[in-house]
Enzyme design. Structure first.
Site, PDB file in Angstrom:
ATOM      1  N   ARG A   1      13.187  17.219  77.129  1.00 41.34           N
ATOM      2  CA  ARG A   1      12.007  16.599  77.749  1.00 41.34           C
ATOM      3  C   ARG A   1      12.315  16.313  79.216  1.00 41.34           C
ATOM      4  O   ARG A   1      13.471  16.146  79.578  1.00 41.34           O
ATOM      5  CB  ARG A   1      11.657  15.284  77.059  1.00 41.34           C
ATOM      6  CG  ARG A   1      11.231  15.431  75.611  1.00 41.34           C
ATOM      7  CD  ARG A   1       9.816  16.009  75.525  1.00 41.34           C
ATOM      8  NE  ARG A   1       9.300  15.921  74.177  1.00 41.34           N
ATOM      9  CZ  ARG A   1       9.418  16.854  73.245  1.00 41.34           C
ATOM     10  NH1 ARG A   1      10.078  17.977  73.527  1.00 41.34           N
ATOM     11  NH2 ARG A   1       8.895  16.701  72.048  1.00 41.34           N
TER      12      ARG A   1
ATOM     13  N   ARG B   1      17.821  14.099  71.946  1.00 47.65           N
ATOM     14  CA  ARG B   1      17.227  15.082  72.872  1.00 47.65           C
ATOM     15  C   ARG B   1      18.051  15.260  74.134  1.00 47.65           C
ATOM     16  O   ARG B   1      18.871  14.404  74.492  1.00 47.65           O
ATOM     17  CB  ARG B   1      15.849  14.573  73.329  1.00 47.65           C
ATOM     18  CG  ARG B   1      14.766  14.805  72.312  1.00 47.65           C
ATOM     19  CD  ARG B   1      13.492  14.137  72.789  1.00 47.65           C
ATOM     20  NE  ARG B   1      12.394  14.465  71.891  1.00 47.65           N
ATOM     21  CZ  ARG B   1      11.295  13.736  71.773  1.00 47.65           C
ATOM     22  NH1 ARG B   1      11.153  12.624  72.468  1.00 47.65           N
ATOM     23  NH2 ARG B   1      10.350  14.113  70.955  1.00 47.65           N
TER      24      ARG B   1
ATOM     25  N   ARG C   1       2.952  11.156 107.956  1.00 48.22           N
ATOM     26  CA  ARG C   1       3.852  12.288 108.179  1.00 48.22           C
ATOM     27  C   ARG C   1       3.042  13.376 108.892  1.00 48.22           C
ATOM     28  O   ARG C   1       2.373  14.180 108.254  1.00 48.22           O
ATOM     29  CB  ARG C   1       4.363  12.812 106.822  1.00 48.22           C
ATOM     30  CG  ARG C   1       5.534  13.778 106.950  1.00 48.22           C
ATOM     31  CD  ARG C   1       5.824  14.474 105.641  1.00 48.22           C
ATOM     32  NE  ARG C   1       6.351  13.651 104.572  1.00 48.22           N
ATOM     33  CZ  ARG C   1       7.580  13.155 104.518  1.00 48.22           C
ATOM     34  NH1 ARG C   1       8.425  13.372 105.486  1.00 48.22           N
ATOM     35  NH2 ARG C   1       7.969  12.422 103.492  1.00 48.22           N
TER      36      ARG C   1
ATOM     37  N   GLU D   1      14.982  17.102  93.256  1.00 48.71           N
ATOM     38  CA  GLU D   1      13.789  17.953  93.423  1.00 48.71           C
ATOM     39  C   GLU D   1      14.045  19.133  94.356  1.00 48.71           C
ATOM     40  O   GLU D   1      13.379  20.156  94.286  1.00 48.71           O
ATOM     41  CB  GLU D   1      12.600  17.142  93.939  1.00 48.71           C
ATOM     42  CG  GLU D   1      12.725  16.727  95.384  1.00 48.71           C
ATOM     43  CD  GLU D   1      11.456  16.135  95.985  1.00 48.71           C
ATOM     44  OE1 GLU D   1      10.368  16.396  95.465  1.00 48.71           O
ATOM     45  OE2 GLU D   1      11.579  15.397  96.975  1.00 48.71           O
TER      46      GLU D   1
ATOM     47  N   THR E   1      15.035   6.512 104.934  1.00 49.66           N
ATOM     48  CA  THR E   1      14.573   7.536 103.995  1.00 49.66           C
ATOM     49  C   THR E   1      15.351   7.347 102.707  1.00 49.66           C
ATOM     50  O   THR E   1      16.579   7.185 102.743  1.00 49.66           O
ATOM     51  CB  THR E   1      14.780   8.986 104.485  1.00 49.66           C
ATOM     52  OG1 THR E   1      14.654   9.872 103.355  1.00 49.66           O
ATOM     53  CG2 THR E   1      16.134   9.231 105.121  1.00 49.66           C
TER      54      THR E   1
ATOM     55  N   GLY F   1      14.718  13.950  96.804  1.00 51.62           N
ATOM     56  CA  GLY F   1      15.873  14.511  97.521  1.00 51.62           C
ATOM     57  C   GLY F   1      15.514  15.931  97.886  1.00 51.62           C
ATOM     58  O   GLY F   1      15.815  16.867  97.145  1.00 51.62           O
TER      59      GLY F   1
ATOM     60  N   ASP G   1      16.011   9.545 100.786  1.00 54.09           N
ATOM     61  CA  ASP G   1      16.857  10.742 100.619  1.00 54.09           C
ATOM     62  C   ASP G   1      18.259  10.546 101.206  1.00 54.09           C
ATOM     63  O   ASP G   1      19.189  11.271 100.829  1.00 54.09           O
ATOM     64  CB  ASP G   1      16.216  11.959 101.294  1.00 54.09           C
ATOM     65  CG  ASP G   1      15.019  12.492 100.526  1.00 54.09           C
ATOM     66  OD1 ASP G   1      14.582  11.811  99.584  1.00 54.09           O
ATOM     67  OD2 ASP G   1      14.525  13.578 100.871  1.00 54.09           O
TER      68      ASP G   1
HETATM   69  O1  F6P Z   1      11.018  10.500 102.162  1.00 56.13           O
HETATM   70  C1  F6P Z   1      11.611  11.662 101.680  1.00 56.13           C
HETATM   71  C2  F6P Z   1      10.885  12.111 100.487  1.00 56.13           C
HETATM   72  O2  F6P Z   1      10.946  11.058  99.593  1.00 56.13           O
HETATM   73  C3  F6P Z   1      11.358  13.411  99.854  1.00 56.13           C
HETATM   74  O3  F6P Z   1      12.341  13.266  98.876  1.00 56.13           O
HETATM   75  C4  F6P Z   1      10.085  13.961  99.277  1.00 56.13           C
HETATM   76  O4  F6P Z   1      10.159  15.348  99.089  1.00 56.13           O
HETATM   77  C5  F6P Z   1       9.100  13.571 100.311  1.00 56.13           C
HETATM   78  O5  F6P Z   1       9.535  12.334 100.803  1.00 56.13           O
HETATM   79  C6  F6P Z   1       7.675  13.466  99.840  1.00 56.13           C
HETATM   80  O6  F6P Z   1       6.902  12.897 100.852  1.00 56.13           O
HETATM   81  P1  F6P Z   1       5.336  12.940 101.001  1.00 56.13           P
HETATM   82  O7  F6P Z   1       4.772  13.613  99.796  1.00 56.13           O
HETATM   83  O8  F6P Z   1       4.939  11.501 101.107  1.00 56.13           O
HETATM   84  O9  F6P Z   1       5.070  13.678 102.275  1.00 56.13           O
END
Ligand code: F6P
Length: 341
Positions: free
Chosen positions: A266, A162, A72, A222, A125, A170, A127
């Site tokens: 939790r 719990r 990336r 997230e 992806t 995501g 996502d």
């Molecule tokens: O590919 C998308 C994703 O899975 C997102 O949900 C996540 O935030 C990100 O990749 C994390 O990618 P990395 O830490 O590998 O750059």
């Protein structure tokens, strides 16, 4: 004779290898050559390249990860990188790139097309947020992982009475949280597309308790934002995206719900486990269809666009139509999920 350069960009997703195999095999059928760049754009920048053969892509259909590696990086962060990409594209006599990537890849590929580097992007992806396609490679496999995790968490949540908060990936969208929650029987789902009210979630949990349900599974994406002051301090990557797992939104939600309900809470952060594993049948088939279609479109002289699946057919959309757009969750799915909360 055409010669494609293939590379993988962004975060990995199960099914990438099936797509690499499909691009290679469909190319060999037409006597086209395929060069694989190692570790995504990094390999194109440093000219780390392999000639792909039937042997290189043999036995990889079911493997997660990427046999070519993946990275990336934003090549536009350094003009020297763009110069190197142009030079290596020419040096290797490549006709066009086939890039297996995500939303950032679409933006890089679009900018590269303006620099004279043509390409097709195959969307992958977990996502599932690439604009121009209903599904991206890897999404369904990640959903299996989330649903299996919710299955496991149900018994321990129930035994201990719990609240169990489950944080999915995501970054900007709630596809994983919502579809994973639907498949795994979540009792509440929080996604970035809809503003949340912890008070309302707490009331819902208390109501469930009064009905005899002494546990609750809450799924949160997230990408759900923390209050502004906390959000500001989160570490970012070179695209300006918050580093995965650093928001700790799952912990924030659990703490809030515990305070508001008086029920122990939790958190489980599913994290990178969602990106691993053997691709499901649907991801293998989608990746295979995308890989073959990329070669077919390229041989018809169609490039500078993103592949997609719509109404079961494979489609091609121009970069202009997809760049800088996010495919957000269709809210009707949240209404569907709410019936089961
Ligand atoms: O590919 C998308 C994703 O899975 C997102 O949900 C996540 O935030 C990100 O990749 C994390 O990618 P990395 O830490 O590998 O750059």
């Amino acid at each position: 004779m055409k010669r494609f350069g293939i590379l993988c960009d962004g975060g990995d997703a199960p099914g990438i290898n099936a797509a690499i195999r499909a691009v290679a095999r469909a190319s060999f059928e037409r006597n086209f050559e395929v060069l694989g760049f190692i570790d995504g754009f990094e390999g194109l920048i440093r000219n780390d390249v392999r000639i792909m053969t039937k042997q290189t892509v043999s036995g990889i259909l079911t493997a997660g990860g990427s046999i070519l590696g993946i990275s990336r990086i934003n090549p536009f962060g350094d003009p020297k990188h763009i110069e190197a990409i142009k030079e290596n594209f020419k040096r290797n006599s490549i006709t066009m790139l086939i890039t297996i990537g995500d939303r950032d890849t679409v933006s890089i590929a679009y900018r590269l097309s303006n620099e004279g580097i043509p390409s097709i992007v195959i969307p992958k992806t977990i996502d599932n947020d690439v604009y121009g396609t209903d599904y991206s490679i890897g999404f369904h496999t990640a959903l299996e992982t989330i649903a299996n995790s919710l299955d496991s968490l149900h018994s321990t949540a129930s035994a201990h009475h719990r609240i169990m908060v489950v944080e999915t990936m995501g970054r900007e969208t709630g596809w994983l949280a919502l579809f994973g929650g639907l498949a795994g029987g979540a009792d509440y789902v929080i996604i970035p597309e809809v503003s949340y009210d912890l008070g309302e979630a707490a009331e819902h949990i208390k109501e469930r308790k009064s009905e005899g349900k002494n546990f609750s599974i809450i799924v949160v994406a997230e990408g759900v934002k923390l209050p502004q002051d906390l959000e500001r301090s989160i570490e970012k990557d070179e695209f300006g995206h918050p580093v995965s797992g650093k928001r700790r939104i799952g912990y924030y939600i659990a703490e809030g719900l515990e305070k508001l309900t008086g029920i122990k809470a939790r958190t489980t952060v599913l994290g990178y486990i969602q990106r691993g594993g053997i691709p499901t049948v649907s991801d293998r088939i989608l990746a295979t269809r995308f890989g073959v279609a990329a070669v077919e479109f390229a041989s018809q002289g169609k490039f500078n666009g993103v592949l997609g699946v719509k109404d079961s057919g494979i489609i091609f959309s121009s970069f202009e139509d997809c760049v800088n757009k996010i495919k957000y969750v269709d809210i009707s799915y949240l209404n569907l999920a709410k019936i089961f909360f």
